[in-house]
Motif scaffolding. Structure first.
Motif, PDB file in Angstrom:
ATOM      1  N   GLY A 183      -1.011  11.217  -0.429  1.00 44.59           N
ATOM      2  CA  GLY A 183      -1.819  11.433   0.762  1.00 44.59           C
ATOM      3  C   GLY A 183      -1.848  10.291   1.753  1.00 44.59           C
ATOM      4  N   ILE A 184      -0.859   9.386   1.696  1.00 46.45           N
ATOM      5  CA  ILE A 184      -0.775   8.299   2.672  1.00 46.45           C
ATOM      6  C   ILE A 184       0.526   8.454   3.447  1.00 46.45           C
ATOM      7  CG2 ILE A 184      -0.631   5.808   3.034  1.00 46.45           C
ATOM      8  CD1 ILE A 184      -2.234   5.396   0.506  1.00 46.45           C
ATOM      9  N   ALA A 185       0.420   8.519   4.765  1.00 45.47           N
ATOM     10  CA  ALA A 185       1.593   8.591   5.630  1.00 45.47           C
ATOM     11  C   ALA A 185       1.599   7.367   6.530  1.00 45.47           C
ATOM     12  CB  ALA A 185       1.572   9.855   6.478  1.00 45.47           C
ATOM     13  N   ARG A 186       2.788   6.856   6.828  1.00 48.46           N
ATOM     14  CA  ARG A 186       2.864   5.637   7.632  1.00 48.46           C
ATOM     15  C   ARG A 186       3.932   5.726   8.712  1.00 48.46           C
ATOM     16  NH1 ARG A 186       5.284   0.248   5.239  1.00 48.46           N
ATOM     17  NH2 ARG A 186       5.260  -0.150   7.471  1.00 48.46           N
ATOM     18  N   THR A 187       3.794   4.867   9.704  1.00 51.54           N
ATOM     19  CA  THR A 187       4.854   4.600  10.656  1.00 51.54           C
ATOM     20  C   THR A 187       5.245   3.129  10.508  1.00 51.54           C
ATOM     21  OG1 THR A 187       3.350   3.974  12.452  1.00 51.54           O
ATOM     22  CG2 THR A 187       3.944   6.320  12.256  1.00 51.54           C
ATOM     23  N   PHE A 188       6.317   2.732  11.205  1.00 50.87           N
ATOM     24  CA  PHE A 188       6.854   1.387  11.068  1.00 50.87           C
ATOM     25  C   PHE A 188       6.837   0.659  12.404  1.00 50.87           C
ATOM     26  CE2 PHE A 188       8.477   3.756   7.531  1.00 50.87           C
ATOM     27  CZ  PHE A 188       8.562   2.844   6.489  1.00 50.87           C
ATOM     28  N   GLN A 189       6.985  -0.678  12.331  1.00 51.89           N
ATOM     29  CA  GLN A 189       7.063  -1.472  13.556  1.00 51.89           C
ATOM     30  C   GLN A 189       8.213  -0.996  14.434  1.00 51.89           C
ATOM     31  OE1 GLN A 189       7.300  -5.674  12.769  1.00 51.89           O
ATOM     32  NE2 GLN A 189       5.650  -5.628  11.258  1.00 51.89           N
ATOM     33  N   ASN A 190       9.357  -0.777  13.822  1.00 54.59           N
ATOM     34  CA  ASN A 190      10.539  -0.289  14.545  1.00 54.59           C
ATOM     35  C   ASN A 190      10.627   1.218  14.392  1.00 54.59           C
ATOM     36  OD1 ASN A 190      11.384  -2.978  15.170  1.00 54.59           O
ATOM     37  ND2 ASN A 190      12.183  -3.155  13.084  1.00 54.59           N
TER      38      ASN A 190
ATOM     39  N   LEU B  86      -4.843   9.447   4.579  1.00 50.80           N
ATOM     40  CA  LEU B  86      -4.877   8.169   5.281  1.00 50.80           C
ATOM     41  C   LEU B  86      -3.609   8.033   6.112  1.00 50.80           C
ATOM     42  CD1 LEU B  86      -6.269   5.287   5.579  1.00 50.80           C
ATOM     43  CD2 LEU B  86      -4.613   4.553   3.866  1.00 50.80           C
ATOM     44  N   LEU B  87      -3.780   7.747   7.400  1.00 47.72           N
ATOM     45  CA  LEU B  87      -2.669   7.523   8.312  1.00 47.72           C
ATOM     46  C   LEU B  87      -2.551   6.023   8.546  1.00 47.72           C
ATOM     47  CD1 LEU B  87      -0.518   8.744  10.254  1.00 47.72           C
ATOM     48  CD2 LEU B  87      -2.312   8.792  12.009  1.00 47.72           C
ATOM     49  N   ALA B  88      -1.430   5.433   8.127  1.00 49.30           N
ATOM     50  CA  ALA B  88      -1.216   3.993   8.228  1.00 49.30           C
ATOM     51  C   ALA B  88      -0.197   3.713   9.324  1.00 49.30           C
ATOM     52  CB  ALA B  88      -0.735   3.436   6.883  1.00 49.30           C
TER      53      ALA B  88
ATOM     54  N   ILE C   5       0.826  -1.205   0.000  1.00 46.77           N
ATOM     55  CA  ILE C   5       0.000   0.000   0.000  1.00 46.77           C
ATOM     56  C   ILE C   5       0.865   1.262   0.000  1.00 46.77           C
ATOM     57  CG2 ILE C   5      -1.646   1.376   1.365  1.00 46.77           C
ATOM     58  CD1 ILE C   5      -2.813  -1.279   2.380  1.00 46.77           C
ATOM     59  N   THR C   6       1.967   1.225   0.752  1.00 51.84           N
ATOM     60  CA  THR C   6       2.782   2.429   0.938  1.00 51.84           C
ATOM     61  C   THR C   6       4.004   2.489   0.035  1.00 51.84           C
ATOM     62  OG1 THR C   6       3.905   1.333   2.807  1.00 51.84           O
ATOM     63  CG2 THR C   6       2.021   2.745   3.318  1.00 51.84           C
ATOM     64  N   GLY C   7       4.088   1.601  -0.960  1.00 47.22           N
ATOM     65  CA  GLY C   7       5.092   1.740  -1.999  1.00 47.22           C
ATOM     66  C   GLY C   7       6.439   1.106  -1.724  1.00 47.22           C
TER      67      GLY C   7
END
Length: 256
Positions: A82-89, A175-177, A52-54
Motif C-alpha cells: 500500500g505504498i506508492a512512490r515517485t522519484f526525483q528524476n 501512503l503516497l510517497a 521505506i519503499t524497499g
C-alpha cells in the motif's frame, strides 16, 4: 484528519561500508496528513525514502503500515502493501501514452494474471476495461485528462510530474510517497502541484513528501521531520520547525 497511525517507523539504521547513512531514524504519520521530510543536501532524506519503499534494505528498524507490520523487502511488495512512490528524476515509459502509463500502475491491483492476458477471456476483458476507465479518471483528477492519448515524452515537464502522481495513485496506495515532485518546476507549476496535493489530501490520502522548497513545505505540510547527517534533529508543526535553532543552524551553518 484521522487519529489512526498510517505509518510508524522506528530505529532505522543504514550503513554503506564505512558510511553511517541513517542513525536511529523514525517517523509517525497519521492518516490524512501531508507529512514533510526536509534537510540539507546529504541529510539522508532519499536514503530513508529508499528504505521505506524497499529499494534499500535497512540494517535495523521496525515498520508498521496502517497498524500492521510490514517488511520493505522489495519495491513490488511494498507497492502491494500500500505504498506508492515517485522519484526525483522522472521515470515514465516515454514511448507509451499517458493513459498507458497510468494503466501500468493500475495493473498492480489486477487479478487475471498471465492466463487472462494471453487468452483474453471475458473476465480479463472486463477488468482491462475497468483499468482503462480508472486510468482516465485519474488523469482527469490530476488535470491532464485531455492528454490521455499523447505520448508521455511529449508532455510538458509539469504534466509529466502530474502523470507520475496519477500512475502512483493508480495503485490505490494507503501512503503516497513523493520524492521532490516540485524539482525543476517553475512558480506556476509549483502552485498547481500544491493545489493537487491538497486535493489528494481531501480524498483522505496520506502523503509523505520530500522537497527542497522549504517555503512550500511550511505552507503545505501538517507536520515535518528534519534530518541532518542521517539523524533526526527536529520534528513538529511547521511553525515549530521554523523557530527551531537546530534547524536554523543546519540550513544556515551557524547560530542566527
Amino acid at each position: 484528519m484521522s487519529d489512526k497511525v498510517m505509518l510508524n517507523i522506528a530505529g532505522v539504521n543504514k550503513r554503506f561500508g564505512g558510511l553511517q547513512a541513517l542513525t536511529d531514524v523514525g517517523i509517525k504519520i497519521m492518516q490524512g496528513q501531508i507529512y514533510g521530510l526536509i534537510g540539507p543536501n546529504g541529510a539522508g532524506k532519499t536514503t530513508f525514502f529508499n528504505v521505506i519503499t524497499g529499494l534499500y534494505q535497512p540494517d535495523t528498524g521496525t515498520f508498521e503500515l496502517a497498524g500492521k507490520p510490514y517488511s520493505p523487502s522489495a519495491p513490488h511488495e511494498v507497492a502491494k502493501a500500500g505504498i506508492a512512490r515517485t522519484f526525483q528524476n522522472i521515470r515514465l515509459f516515454g514511448e507509451m501514452t499517458a493513459l498507458e502509463n497510468v494503466m501500468v500502475g493500475r495493473h498492480v491491483r489486477s487479478h487475471q494474471g498471465v492466463f487472462g492476458a494471453i487468452f483474453r477471456h471475458k473476465a480479463a476483458r472486463e477488468e482491462e476495461a475497468s483499468i482503462r476507465a480508472r486510468a482516465q479518471e485519474l488523469l482527469d483528477f490530476v488535470g491532464i485528462g485531455a492528454f490521455a492519448n499523447r505520448t508521455s515524452k511529449f508532455l510538458s515537464y509539469g504534466d509529466q510530474r502530474r502523470l507520475e502522481i496519477a500512475r502512483a495513485l493508480a495503485t490505490d496506495p494507503q501512503l503516497l510517497a513523493l520524492d521532490e515532485p516540485a524539482a525543476g518546476m517553475n512558480a506556476t507549476e509549483k502552485l498547481a502541484l500544491k493545489e493537487l496535493l491538497v486535493k489528494i489530501k481531501a480524498q483522505g490520502k496520506t502523503v509523505l513528501l520530500i522537497e527542497h522548497d522549504v517555503k512550500m513545505m511550511m505552507s503545505l505540510c501538517d507536520r515535518i521531520t528534519v534530518l541532518e547527517y542521517g539523524k533526526r534533529i527536529a520534528e513538529g508543526l511547521p511553525a515549530e520547525i521554523q523557530s527551531n535553532q537546530a534547524v536554523i543552524d543546519a540550513y544556515l551553518g551557524g547560530s542566527h
